[in-house]
Design a protein around this motif. Structure first.
Motif, PDB file in Angstrom:
ATOM      1  N   SER A  63       1.199  -1.009  -0.326  1.00 16.98           N
ATOM      2  CA  SER A  63       0.342  -0.034   0.464  1.00 16.98           C
ATOM      3  C   SER A  63       1.138   0.975   0.176  1.00 16.98           C
ATOM      4  O   SER A  63       2.539   0.803   0.212  1.00 16.98           O
ATOM      5  CB  SER A  63      -1.323  -0.684   1.232  1.00 16.98           C
ATOM      6  OG  SER A  63       0.115   0.029   2.399  1.00 16.98           O
ATOM      7  N   GLY A  64       0.410   2.629   0.013  1.00 17.28           N
ATOM      8  CA  GLY A  64       0.897   3.483  -0.663  1.00 17.28           C
ATOM      9  C   GLY A  64       1.408   4.376  -1.277  1.00 17.28           C
ATOM     10  O   GLY A  64       1.115   3.367  -2.968  1.00 17.28           O
ATOM     11  N   THR A  65       1.972   5.098  -1.441  1.00 23.31           N
ATOM     12  CA  THR A  65       2.346   5.838  -2.568  1.00 23.31           C
ATOM     13  C   THR A  65       4.212   5.569  -2.727  1.00 23.31           C
ATOM     14  O   THR A  65       3.941   6.730  -3.871  1.00 23.31           O
ATOM     15  CB  THR A  65       1.813   7.415  -2.945  1.00 23.31           C
ATOM     16  OG1 THR A  65       2.104   8.113  -1.920  1.00 23.31           O
ATOM     17  CG2 THR A  65       0.094   7.593  -2.729  1.00 23.31           C
ATOM     18  N   GLY A  66       4.891   5.715  -2.670  1.00 27.95           N
ATOM     19  CA  GLY A  66       5.573   5.600  -2.206  1.00 27.95           C
ATOM     20  C   GLY A  66       6.384   4.060  -3.253  1.00 27.95           C
ATOM     21  O   GLY A  66       7.970   4.643  -3.795  1.00 27.95           O
ATOM     22  N   ASP A  86       2.170   2.911  -8.562  1.00 29.47           N
ATOM     23  CA  ASP A  86       0.458   3.132  -8.371  1.00 29.47           C
ATOM     24  C   ASP A  86      -0.509   4.656  -9.264  1.00 29.47           C
ATOM     25  O   ASP A  86      -0.954   4.963  -9.136  1.00 29.47           O
ATOM     26  CB  ASP A  86      -0.250   4.009  -6.984  1.00 29.47           C
ATOM     27  CG  ASP A  86       0.558   5.626  -6.708  1.00 29.47           C
ATOM     28  OD1 ASP A  86       1.983   6.060  -7.188  1.00 29.47           O
ATOM     29  OD2 ASP A  86      -0.043   6.046  -5.961  1.00 29.47           O
ATOM     30  N   GLY A  87       0.867   5.090 -10.332  1.00 31.05           N
ATOM     31  CA  GLY A  87       0.947   6.058 -11.480  1.00 31.05           C
ATOM     32  C   GLY A  87       1.070   7.205 -10.895  1.00 31.05           C
ATOM     33  O   GLY A  87       1.239   8.246 -11.255  1.00 31.05           O
ATOM     34  N   ALA A 104      -5.105   6.203 -13.387  1.00 32.34           N
ATOM     35  CA  ALA A 104      -4.924   4.908 -13.800  1.00 32.34           C
ATOM     36  C   ALA A 104      -5.767   3.471 -12.671  1.00 32.34           C
ATOM     37  O   ALA A 104      -6.007   2.374 -13.340  1.00 32.34           O
ATOM     38  CB  ALA A 104      -3.764   4.846 -13.170  1.00 32.34           C
ATOM     39  N   GLY A 105      -6.696   4.476 -11.453  1.00 33.63           N
ATOM     40  CA  GLY A 105      -6.805   3.281 -11.207  1.00 33.63           C
ATOM     41  C   GLY A 105      -6.147   1.836 -10.666  1.00 33.63           C
ATOM     42  O   GLY A 105      -7.161   0.910 -10.824  1.00 33.63           O
ATOM     43  N   VAL A 106      -4.782   1.741 -10.337  1.00 33.21           N
ATOM     44  CA  VAL A 106      -4.338   0.595 -10.031  1.00 33.21           C
ATOM     45  C   VAL A 106      -4.873  -0.033  -8.456  1.00 33.21           C
ATOM     46  O   VAL A 106      -5.145   0.496  -6.829  1.00 33.21           O
ATOM     47  CB  VAL A 106      -2.771   1.022  -9.693  1.00 33.21           C
ATOM     48  CG1 VAL A 106      -2.261  -0.255  -9.401  1.00 33.21           C
ATOM     49  CG2 VAL A 106      -1.911   1.637 -10.434  1.00 33.21           C
ATOM     50  N   SER A 107      -5.093  -0.907  -8.473  1.00 35.37           N
ATOM     51  CA  SER A 107      -5.735  -1.640  -7.083  1.00 35.37           C
ATOM     52  C   SER A 107      -4.561  -3.000  -6.828  1.00 35.37           C
ATOM     53  O   SER A 107      -4.240  -3.403  -7.667  1.00 35.37           O
ATOM     54  CB  SER A 107      -7.119  -2.146  -7.402  1.00 35.37           C
ATOM     55  OG  SER A 107      -8.159  -1.864  -8.194  1.00 35.37           O
ATOM     56  N   ILE A 108      -4.712  -2.481  -5.324  1.00 30.02           N
ATOM     57  CA  ILE A 108      -3.385  -3.984  -5.265  1.00 30.02           C
ATOM     58  C   ILE A 108      -3.884  -5.051  -4.971  1.00 30.02           C
ATOM     59  O   ILE A 108      -5.305  -5.373  -5.394  1.00 30.02           O
ATOM     60  CB  ILE A 108      -2.813  -3.906  -3.251  1.00 30.02           C
ATOM     61  CG1 ILE A 108      -2.700  -1.948  -2.870  1.00 30.02           C
ATOM     62  CG2 ILE A 108      -2.013  -4.779  -2.465  1.00 30.02           C
ATOM     63  CD1 ILE A 108      -2.744  -2.493  -2.023  1.00 30.02           C
TER      64      ILE A 108
END
Length: 403
Positions: A63-66, A86-87, A104-108
């Motif tokens: 998770s996270g944006t990094g 995550d785009g 992008a709507g990236v899902s884990i």
């Protein structure tokens, strides 16, 4: 039909072995979540200075944006290229970027397809997620990609080849990361996504696929980075088999068609050659007949020549006989000449050449033209005996042979 079944079965066996043989290229790279888990190497980036397309299948697991999955740093700029999973960060040339996180709507836990495409001529970088354009940005005129940099997968470089931050560790999975030496068109990117993870569509661009996934899998790994076989399910592999089998079947049909065409052409050529052979055979028969006729004519000519030779021999024999007779007559004539020249002169008193008129043919006859002709011929004959002595034998000769 049986031959086709055998060929199809054979192709299926080949395809199974083919898939098993290149199964390594269908492995994903799974990264641990610490700063010690990464792949680092210095590829030759010369082919990408004027344009490139970075494309990969990505699976975000943290998770996270990094988390950064791709980082290329030169000695001058540590963020020459920097990409998050995550785009949110699509950074090029240290300062040019676009945030495509929301688009992008990236899902884990879910796989998605990503491309960053750029060229120096267009001065534009375009970001794609799952075949759709999700962002774009501009770059300075004439700015090109720097060379001699480090490429790190699974971490973000804060300095040349290092400076990793645990909050930026990737911890996800990558599959089929390829770098092309041109800016791909949107349709080409969409085609890659639509073909699916287990397709070979990227190989259609092998003329520009300068850094291949197969090469990246061979690079040294540090820490907890391993290959996994979870990418292509059995169903997808079977689908790939079906696709390849259809391709092979099409090739087989094409080959069969080519063979039939060649067979037809060969059959036509054989018929043509057969016709030509019949003509040659007919001509040979005519020539043989002519030779036979010429042989017969030659035999006849040879027989005629032999007959002519015999006739000539007979004529030669007759000529020899005639010559012998002439020689005999000449001998007799010589004897007569000798007798005439050796006899005593026969004298008739008061005789003259007119006394011939006292002979039986003329005496007491009416003088005619025929009589004159006889007298002339008789006197003319004497012309041939000039120089011969007139004797009784001479006169008897004339009486005998010229009465």
């Amino acid at each position: 039909m049986r031959l086709q079944l055998i060929c199809v079965s054979y192709l299926m066996v080949l395809l199974v072995f083919e898939i098993a043989a290149d199964d390594e290229s269908y492995r994903a790279l799974k990264f641990g979540g610490t700063v010690g888990d990464y792949v680092r190497f210095k590829p030759d980036m010369q082919a990408f200075t004027d344009g490139f397309s970075i494309c990969s299948w990505i699976r975000k697991l943290r998770s996270g944006t990094g988390p950064h999955w791709f980082s290329y740093a030169s000695k001058i700029h540590d963020n020459e290229i920097s990409l998050t999973d995550d785009g949110g960060v699509n950074w090029l040339f240290q300062a040019d970027r676009v945030n495509a996180r929301s688009a992008a709507g990236v899902s884990i836990g879910e796989w998605y397809h990503f491309c960053l495409c750029w060229s120096v001529s267009s001065r534009a970088g375009v970001v794609y997620h799952n075949g759709r354009q999700t962002g774009s940005f501009s770059t300075p005129t004439g700015r090109r990609l720097a060379l001699n940099g480090y490429l790190v997968l699974g971490q973000e470089q804060d300095n040349y080849g290092g400076g990793f931050d645990s909050s930026q560790s990737f911890g996800g999975e990558l599959f089929k990361l390829n770098i092309f030496s041109k800016k791909l068109a949107g349709t080409e990117v969409s085609e890659m996504y639509s073909a699916g993870r287990c397709s070979d569509v990227e190989k259609e661009h092998d003329d520009t696929r300068q850094l291949k996934w197969e090469q990246i899998l061979l690079q040294p790994r540090t820490g907890n980075v391993r290959t996994v076989r979870e990418m292509c399910t059995v169903e997808r592999k079977l689908h790939l088999v079906e696709v390849r089998l259809a391709e092979k079947q099409k090739e087989l049909e094409s080959t069969q068609s080519d063979l039939l065409n060649k067979l037809n052409r060969t059959s036509i050529n054989l018929e043509k050659k057969s016709s030509e052979l019949d003509v040659v055979k007919s001509n040979l028969e005519v020539t043989t007949g002519q030779l036979t006729q010429m042989k017969t004519q030659f035999g006849q000519a040879q027989a005629e020549l032999s007959q002519t030779k015999r006739d000539l021999e007979e004529a030669g024999n007759r000529l020899n006989e005639t010559l012998a007779d002439l020689e005999l007559k000449e001998d007799e004539l010589q004897e007569i000449k000798a007798g005439l020249s050796g006899s005593d002169c026969f004298k008739v008193a008061n005789s003259s050449h007119w006394d011939v008129l006292y002979t039986a043919p003329f005496f007491d006859k009416v003088l005619t033209a025929e009589m004159l002709e006889i007298l002339n011929r008789s006197w003319e004959k004497l012309e041939y005996f000039k120089g011969i002595q007139v004797t009784e034998t001479f006169i008897d000769f004339f009486k005998t042979y010229f009465p």
